[in-house]
Design an enzyme around this catalytic site. Structure first.
Site, PDB file in Angstrom:
ATOM      1  N   PRO A  18     -21.956 -28.897  19.764  1.00  0.00           N
ATOM      2  CA  PRO A  18     -22.917 -27.887  19.310  1.00  0.00           C
ATOM      3  C   PRO A  18     -24.224 -28.509  18.789  1.00  0.00           C
ATOM      4  O   PRO A  18     -25.303 -27.977  19.038  1.00  0.00           O
ATOM      5  CB  PRO A  18     -22.176 -27.153  18.190  1.00  0.00           C
ATOM      6  CG  PRO A  18     -20.742 -27.341  18.511  1.00  0.00           C
ATOM      7  CD  PRO A  18     -20.655 -28.718  19.117  1.00  0.00           C
ATOM      8  N   LEU A  29     -22.404 -27.492  13.226  1.00  0.00           N
ATOM      9  CA  LEU A  29     -23.302 -28.258  14.104  1.00  0.00           C
ATOM     10  C   LEU A  29     -22.829 -29.706  14.177  1.00  0.00           C
ATOM     11  O   LEU A  29     -23.480 -30.625  13.685  1.00  0.00           O
ATOM     12  CB  LEU A  29     -24.746 -28.189  13.604  1.00  0.00           C
ATOM     13  CG  LEU A  29     -25.475 -26.895  13.867  1.00  0.00           C
ATOM     14  CD1 LEU A  29     -26.892 -26.948  13.331  1.00  0.00           C
ATOM     15  CD2 LEU A  29     -25.490 -26.561  15.346  1.00  0.00           C
ATOM     16  N   HIS A  30     -21.655 -29.895  14.737  1.00  0.00           N
ATOM     17  CA  HIS A  30     -21.089 -31.223  14.926  1.00  0.00           C
ATOM     18  C   HIS A  30     -20.873 -31.457  16.414  1.00  0.00           C
ATOM     19  O   HIS A  30     -20.596 -30.525  17.156  1.00  0.00           O
ATOM     20  CB  HIS A  30     -19.762 -31.351  14.174  1.00  0.00           C
ATOM     21  CG  HIS A  30     -19.901 -31.089  12.713  1.00  0.00           C
ATOM     22  ND1 HIS A  30     -20.444 -32.008  11.849  1.00  0.00           N
ATOM     23  CD2 HIS A  30     -19.624 -29.994  11.974  1.00  0.00           C
ATOM     24  CE1 HIS A  30     -20.467 -31.490  10.638  1.00  0.00           C
ATOM     25  NE2 HIS A  30     -19.979 -30.268  10.679  1.00  0.00           N
ATOM     26  N   ALA A  31     -20.992 -32.677  16.840  1.00  0.00           N
ATOM     27  CA  ALA A  31     -20.720 -33.081  18.228  1.00  0.00           C
ATOM     28  C   ALA A  31     -21.471 -32.237  19.252  1.00  0.00           C
ATOM     29  O   ALA A  31     -22.681 -32.213  19.261  1.00  0.00           O
ATOM     30  CB  ALA A  31     -19.219 -33.104  18.483  1.00  0.00           C
TER      31      ALA A  31
END
Length: 90
Positions: free
Chosen positions: A18, A14-16
């Site tokens: 997403p 769950l980075h950037a």
């Protein structure tokens, strides 16, 4: 209150982008929604909170929702994490 444990499958967690998609999905609901990783719980409608959790592929997280649309919120967020993000980021 609805609670669901999910293992994050997509390669970048769950980075950037997403994380942004996750927060956009959470904000569609009236319920209070939280994400917990290793005892740290954050508001699922906060991009900074989600990013601060540092959720990576293979991490187990808990989704919490409380409110009138809690069941639908958990279902959509789980589907996003298990199916839609996986398809988009493989």
């Amino acid at each position: 209150m609805e609670v669901k444990v999910v293992v994050v499958k997509n390669k970048i967690g769950l980075h950037a982008r997403p994380a942004a998609l996750f927060v956009q999905t959470a904000t569609k609901f009236l319920s209070k929604i939280y994400v917990e990783k290793k005892g740290r719980k954050v508001n699922a409608k906060s991009i900074m909170g989600i990013m601060a959790l540092g959720v990576c592929q293979g991490d187990q997280i808990k989704l919490y929702a409380q409110g009138e649309d809690e069941k639908k919120a958990i279902e959509e967020l789980e589907d996003l994490l298990l199916n839609k993000l996986e398809q988009e980021y493989i």
